[in-house]
Design a protein around this motif. Structure first.
Motif, PDB file in Angstrom:
ATOM      1  N   PHE A  85       0.807  -1.218   0.000  1.00 49.22           N
ATOM      2  CA  PHE A  85       0.000   0.000   0.000  1.00 49.22           C
ATOM      3  C   PHE A  85       0.841   1.269   0.000  1.00 49.22           C
ATOM      4  CE2 PHE A  85       0.706  -0.622   4.517  1.00 49.22           C
ATOM      5  CZ  PHE A  85       0.819   0.669   5.020  1.00 49.22           C
ATOM      6  N   ALA A 106       1.516   2.029  -3.556  1.00 47.84           N
ATOM      7  CA  ALA A 106       0.256   2.402  -4.198  1.00 47.84           C
ATOM      8  C   ALA A 106      -0.151   3.814  -3.816  1.00 47.84           C
ATOM      9  CB  ALA A 106      -0.831   1.406  -3.814  1.00 47.84           C
ATOM     10  N   ALA A 107      -0.009   4.158  -2.530  1.00 46.14           N
ATOM     11  CA  ALA A 107      -0.365   5.506  -2.081  1.00 46.14           C
ATOM     12  C   ALA A 107       0.521   6.542  -2.749  1.00 46.14           C
ATOM     13  CB  ALA A 107      -0.251   5.599  -0.562  1.00 46.14           C
ATOM     14  N   PHE A 138      -0.532   6.957  -6.354  1.00 44.99           N
ATOM     15  CA  PHE A 138      -1.795   7.696  -6.393  1.00 44.99           C
ATOM     16  C   PHE A 138      -1.545   9.189  -6.248  1.00 44.99           C
ATOM     17  CE2 PHE A 138      -5.048   9.610  -3.534  1.00 44.99           C
ATOM     18  CZ  PHE A 138      -6.095   9.691  -4.439  1.00 44.99           C
ATOM     19  N   ALA A 197      -5.310   3.426   1.766  1.00 43.87           N
ATOM     20  CA  ALA A 197      -4.434   2.589   0.939  1.00 43.87           C
ATOM     21  C   ALA A 197      -4.150   1.262   1.635  1.00 43.87           C
ATOM     22  CB  ALA A 197      -3.139   3.333   0.648  1.00 43.87           C
ATOM     23  N   CYS A 198      -3.912   1.310   2.951  1.00 42.30           N
ATOM     24  CA  CYS A 198      -3.638   0.079   3.690  1.00 42.30           C
ATOM     25  C   CYS A 198      -4.840  -0.856   3.666  1.00 42.30           C
ATOM     26  CB  CYS A 198      -3.248   0.419   5.127  1.00 42.30           C
ATOM     27  SG  CYS A 198      -2.787  -1.008   6.115  1.00 42.30           S
ATOM     28  N   LEU A 255      -5.522  -1.504  -0.640  1.00 37.52           N
ATOM     29  CA  LEU A 255      -4.481  -1.729  -1.654  1.00 37.52           C
ATOM     30  C   LEU A 255      -3.276  -2.488  -1.124  1.00 37.52           C
ATOM     31  CD1 LEU A 255      -4.540   1.833  -3.280  1.00 37.52           C
ATOM     32  CD2 LEU A 255      -5.680  -0.235  -4.109  1.00 37.52           C
ATOM     33  N   ASP A 256      -3.387  -3.105   0.039  1.00 38.32           N
ATOM     34  CA  ASP A 256      -2.237  -3.788   0.615  1.00 38.32           C
ATOM     35  C   ASP A 256      -2.149  -5.235   0.142  1.00 38.32           C
ATOM     36  OD1 ASP A 256       0.068  -4.012   2.050  1.00 38.32           O
ATOM     37  OD2 ASP A 256      -0.928  -4.497   3.942  1.00 38.32           O
ATOM     38  N   VAL A 312      -2.778  -1.980 -10.333  1.00 35.71           N
ATOM     39  CA  VAL A 312      -2.157  -1.008  -9.433  1.00 35.71           C
ATOM     40  C   VAL A 312      -0.641  -1.069  -9.559  1.00 35.71           C
ATOM     41  CG1 VAL A 312      -1.814  -0.366  -7.010  1.00 35.71           C
ATOM     42  CG2 VAL A 312      -4.093  -1.028  -7.814  1.00 35.71           C
TER      43      VAL A 312
END
Length: 389
Positions: free
Chosen positions: A12, A15-16, A19, A295-296, A299-300, A306
């Motif tokens: 994540f 990913a964060a 983003f 995100a955690c 998206l983790d 992603v």
């Protein structure tokens, strides 16, 4: 007590960060489509009040959250690697694309901005004049690389001269108290950062330092603004109990984020700038926690789409602004309401930026120039980021 090592990859964080970088596309499009009178670097006759608030909302948290994550990664990686090689890697990863962008992307970007305001002969004269007199004319959207290199250099230097800092942790007693009183502790830090943002940046401007070298080229005001968030991220990584709370949704922080953001958006430019920066900081810190927790939560895990955007995000950020400006210039005479036109430009900019990355990732030379990838690497084009940038 040594710095803790994660037992598994925490997807994540990448990913964060991706983003936040890709949010540069709606942010810069929104800046261009604010109502007439809110000037930006390109002239566009289309505008809607919605975009004033969208641009301000994204601006509140995007770069603060980015520097918190950057500070987290700096603390994580300096616990694993010697400061010299780590900093050398940062200089390559960030410095080479920075120079490439300045030489290849910024000059045509600036020409497009001139053509949006002047005829071709006048645009050429203005481009030549600004290119030789204005440092900010060359830096443009690349300022964050300068500031990030400052922060990385300072972190590496501290660890080099104080080796114990490489694995030092926040005292367990302090960490435990912050975790148990997380909303109060986090917003207390936000207050301290807000006082710094409001006071020190104002002193910078009052001292007459907003000039070509310290402000436009060296970006000292941006360093003053961003360094506290980098330090916050560094300390969070060294505070495992507090970090665990940072990863989880907090109803209290969410309420603060909504309230501070709504108040900040409702009072744009109504307060003395230091007061406005203080209020914005409360929103920035709270929204950063919401972004990290979100995100955690969602998206983790390794999500192929992603991961592709994680890999592409840096190149997308480098190339998106010239693409946006060119699309705005080409579409200026197209009869279309501002909102659908802006949304179309956002989507096209993302698609074209991603397409450029697809070309970049397949060329070792382009990967070196635009993504800082070592030329000696013989692996096939990667599908996701194998190490934290």
């Amino acid at each position: 007590m040594g710095a803790g090592q994660p037992h598994r990859r925490e997807h994540f964080w990448d990913a964060a960060r991706a983003f936040l970088m890709i949010l540069g596309i709606p942010y810069h499009v929104a800046l261009a489509f604010r109502p007439v009178g809110q000037d930006w670097i390109i002239y566009s006759p289309d505008g809607a009040g919605l975009f004033t608030y969208l641009a301000e909302f994204i601006h509140l948290f995007r770069m603060p959250a980015f520097f918190v994550i950057a500070g987290y990664f700096a603390a994580l990686l300096l616990a694993r690697r010697a400061p010299g090689p780590w900093l050398q890697g940062r200089l390559t990863r960030l410095g080479v694309p920075f120079i490439t962008a300045i030489l290849i992307l910024v000059p045509p970007l600036n020409m497009v901005t001139e053509l949006s305001n002047f005829s071709l002969p006048e645009a050429l004269r203005s481009w030549e004049y600004n290119s030789t007199t204005s440092g900010g004319y060359w830096v443009r959207h690349l300022w964050f690389i300068i500031v990030l290199l400052y922060c990385c250099t300072a972190a590496a230097a501290l660890v080099r001269f104080r080796p114990g800092l490489a694995r030092a942790m926040v005292p367990e007693r302090v960490d435990g108290w912050m975790a148990r009183n997380f909303p109060m502790a986090l917003m207390g830090m936000a207050v301290l950062i807000g006082l710094w943002e409001g006071g020190v940046i104002e002193l910078f401007y009052k001292a007459g330092l907003a000039t070509n070298v310290p402000q436009q080229i060296l970006r000292i005001d941006d360093l003053i603004s961003s360094a506290p968030y980098f330090i916050l991220g560094f300390l969070l990584m060294r505070s495992p109990a507090t970090l665990d709370r940072m990863r989880r949704f907090s109803p209290t922080i969410l309420i603060v984020a909504i309230g501070a953001t709504a108040f900040s958006l409702a009072t744009i430019d109504e307060f003395w700038p230091p007061v406005g920066r203080f209020i914005g900081t409360l929103s920035a810190v709270a929204l950063t926690q919401v972004v990290i927790a979100g995100a955690c939560r969602f998206l983790d895990r390794p999500i192929p789409l992603v991961q592709r955007f994680v890999s592409a995000s840096f190149v997308v950020y480098l190339v998106h602004l010239p693409i946006i400006l060119l699309l705005i210039l080409l579409g200026r005479d197209i009869a279309m309401p501002a909102v659908p036109k802006a949304l179309s430009i956002m989507l096209l900019s993302l698609m074209l930026s991603y397409a450029i990355w697809l070309v970049v990732e397949r060329s070792p030379i382009l990967s070196f120039l635009f993504n800082g990838e070592p030329l000696s690497r013989k692996e096939p084009p990667r599908r996701y980021l194998p190490s934290n940038r």
